[in-house]
Design an enzyme around this catalytic site. Structure first.
Site, PDB file in Angstrom:
ATOM      1  N   GLY A 177       3.359   3.138   3.141  1.00 58.26           N
ATOM      2  CA  GLY A 177       2.231   3.363   4.045  1.00 58.26           C
ATOM      3  C   GLY A 177       1.028   4.134   3.553  1.00 58.26           C
ATOM      4  CB  CYS A 182      -1.233   0.167   3.437  1.00 62.62           C
ATOM      5  SG  CYS A 182       0.305   0.395   4.265  1.00 62.62           S
TER       6      CYS A 182
HETATM    7  P1  5GP Z   1      -3.882   1.958  -3.092  1.00 56.94           P
HETATM    8  O1  5GP Z   1      -3.897   2.373  -4.532  1.00 56.94           O
HETATM    9  O2  5GP Z   1      -4.867   0.877  -2.825  1.00 56.94           O
HETATM   10  O3  5GP Z   1      -4.053   3.136  -2.164  1.00 56.94           O
HETATM   11  O4  5GP Z   1      -2.424   1.402  -2.785  1.00 56.94           O
HETATM   12  C1  5GP Z   1      -1.889   0.312  -3.498  1.00 56.94           C
HETATM   13  C2  5GP Z   1      -0.516  -0.019  -2.933  1.00 56.94           C
HETATM   14  O5  5GP Z   1      -0.584  -0.378  -1.556  1.00 56.94           O
HETATM   15  C3  5GP Z   1       0.154  -1.223  -3.570  1.00 56.94           C
HETATM   16  O6  5GP Z   1       0.693  -0.958  -4.832  1.00 56.94           O
HETATM   17  C4  5GP Z   1       1.234  -1.565  -2.529  1.00 56.94           C
HETATM   18  O7  5GP Z   1       2.364  -0.747  -2.662  1.00 56.94           O
HETATM   19  C5  5GP Z   1       0.536  -1.201  -1.237  1.00 56.94           C
HETATM   20  N1  5GP Z   1       0.046  -2.406  -0.546  1.00 56.94           N
HETATM   21  C6  5GP Z   1      -0.691  -3.402  -1.043  1.00 56.94           C
HETATM   22  N2  5GP Z   1      -0.974  -4.325  -0.093  1.00 56.94           N
HETATM   23  C7  5GP Z   1      -0.389  -3.895   1.030  1.00 56.94           C
HETATM   24  C8  5GP Z   1      -0.291  -4.418   2.355  1.00 56.94           C
HETATM   25  O8  5GP Z   1      -0.865  -5.448   2.717  1.00 56.94           O
HETATM   26  N3  5GP Z   1       0.443  -3.697   3.242  1.00 56.94           N
HETATM   27  C9  5GP Z   1       1.073  -2.538   2.879  1.00 56.94           C
HETATM   28  N4  5GP Z   1       1.811  -1.919   3.783  1.00 56.94           N
HETATM   29  N5  5GP Z   1       0.978  -2.002   1.646  1.00 56.94           N
HETATM   30  C10 5GP Z   1       0.264  -2.674   0.742  1.00 56.94           C
END
Ligand code: 5GP
Length: 346
Positions: A177, A182
């Site tokens: 999360g 997300c």
């Molecule tokens: P960020 O670096 O953008 O904060 O987070 C990346 C991570 O978000 C990804 O590696 C994956 O674990 C998670 N993530 C990617 N797409 C989604 C999504 O559609 N839903 C959720 N719950 N998590 C996501």
């Protein structure tokens, strides 16, 4: 029902306290690490950062660009077998993980690719790593690929980190999360503050000679330093690497002084409506979309962003007197803060 009263922390709840040291400048510090993968006995060295397996970030172009820094990429799941075979035959593919989920077709595709271009890094990725089926998949993959480094997740607690390592994972991916696109916490109310998840899972993993990768929620280079300080061996990021030339995302152009200029790029979660419409013919009736679609500013080559991230980490190491990245968690004291940024200029 039970309530836990221990404070659980996110990156924004803490700062790293500076420490006296003999280090003169940030050029004296080394941001590389060497790891021994518990199940394969193999070594890995490099800058422990992994581009997320999201289809505008986990690209082959990103893998080629990050190779120079010793950083890695988890390729997204939507390349064809032929594209993957051609890529994994390239000598420059050594920093890429092959990503997959738990379906039979995912595993058939991995076997087909592996038969033509041996795969030595596998990322087993599901939104919820707490199911028996996932643990069984990790075991079966370990049996089928005894020599491959296996990263598996996502989980956020020590008990499940241990279960995945005992099932055969070398690296456990931590985060439920926290991601920039997300919406799991909003849709389900489930999650765990990311810095505490990293601290607790890395403690559990290190006791079994396993490693963790803090995945998601990193917004600035200081968050990367905090993740390493909290015990994360690797970090994984999507949003911080979005908007670059190496992302195979849709670009929006605007006319400026008669010239067509790239200004923004589309970025979306892998379980957003956008991704599900693109790959699975829409959002299945039994589930809600748990990701959003956003536009991020266009930022040119990823090289500039990598310099910024590595520069931030080097500087953090200088402030706490860590000569090597490995020393960072030992030299980190977090202080809880009510506010950390001066926002007077936005
Ligand atoms: P960020 O670096 O953008 O904060 O987070 C990346 C991570 O978000 C990804 O590696 C994956 O674990 C998670 N993530 C990617 N797409 C989604 C999504 O559609 N839903 C959720 N719950 N998590 C996501």
């Amino acid at each position: 029902m039970r309530i836990e009263n221990d404070p659980k922390l996110d990156f924004r709840d803490v700062l790293i306290r500076p420490k006296r040291s003999t280090l003169g400048s940030r050029s004296e510090v080394d941001v590389h690490r060497s790891f021994h993968f518990a199940h394969t006995g193999r070594e890995w060295s490099g800058f422990p950062l992994i581009a997320a397996n999201m289809d505008v970030v986990g690209t082959m172009a990103m893998a080629r660009a990050l190779l120079k820094h010793g950083a890695m990429v988890a390729l997204h799941k939507h390349y064809s077998a032929d594209e993957l075979i051609a890529f994994f035959k390239e000598p420059g593919s050594a920093n890429a993980f092959y990503s997959l989920g738990t379906t039979d077709s995912d595993h058939d595709k991995l076997k087909a690719v592996h038969a033509k271009a041996p795969i030595d890094k596998i990322c087993l990725d599901v939104a919820n790593g707490y199911t028996e089926k996932f643990v069984d998949t990790v075991k079966a993959t370990r049996d089928a690929f005894p020599n491959a480094a296996i990263m598996a997740g996502n989980v956020v607690t020590g008990d499940m980190t241990e279960a995945l390592i005992l099932a055969g994972a070398d690296i456990v991916k931590v985060g439920i999360g926290p991601g920039s696109v997300c919406t799991t916490r909003k849709m389900t109310g489930v999650g765990y503050p990311q810095l505490s998840a990293i601290i607790e899972c890395s403690d559990a993993a290190h006791g079994l000679k396993g490693l963790v990768c803090g995945d998601g929620g990193l917004t600035v280079p200081g968050d990367v330093a905090k993740a390493y300080g909290g015990g994360s061996d690797f970090v994984m990021m999507g949003g911080m690497l979005a908007g670059h030339d190496e992302c195979e995302g849709e670009i929006r152009y605007e006319e400026r002084d008669g010239e067509k200029m790239p200004v923004a790029m589309v970025f979306y979660g892998m379980s957003s409506d956008t991704a599900m419409n693109k790959y699975s013919g829409g959002v299945a009736k039994y589930r809600a979309s748990e990701g959003k679609t956003v536009e991020v500013p266009y930022r040119g080559p990823v090289e500039g962003t990598m310099q910024e991230i590595m520069g931030g980490v080097r500087s953090a190491m200088t402030y706490i007197g860590a000569v090597r990245l490995k020393e960072m968690s030992k030299r980190t004291t977090f202080i809880m803060v009510g506010a950390q940024l001066n926002t007077v200029f936005g």
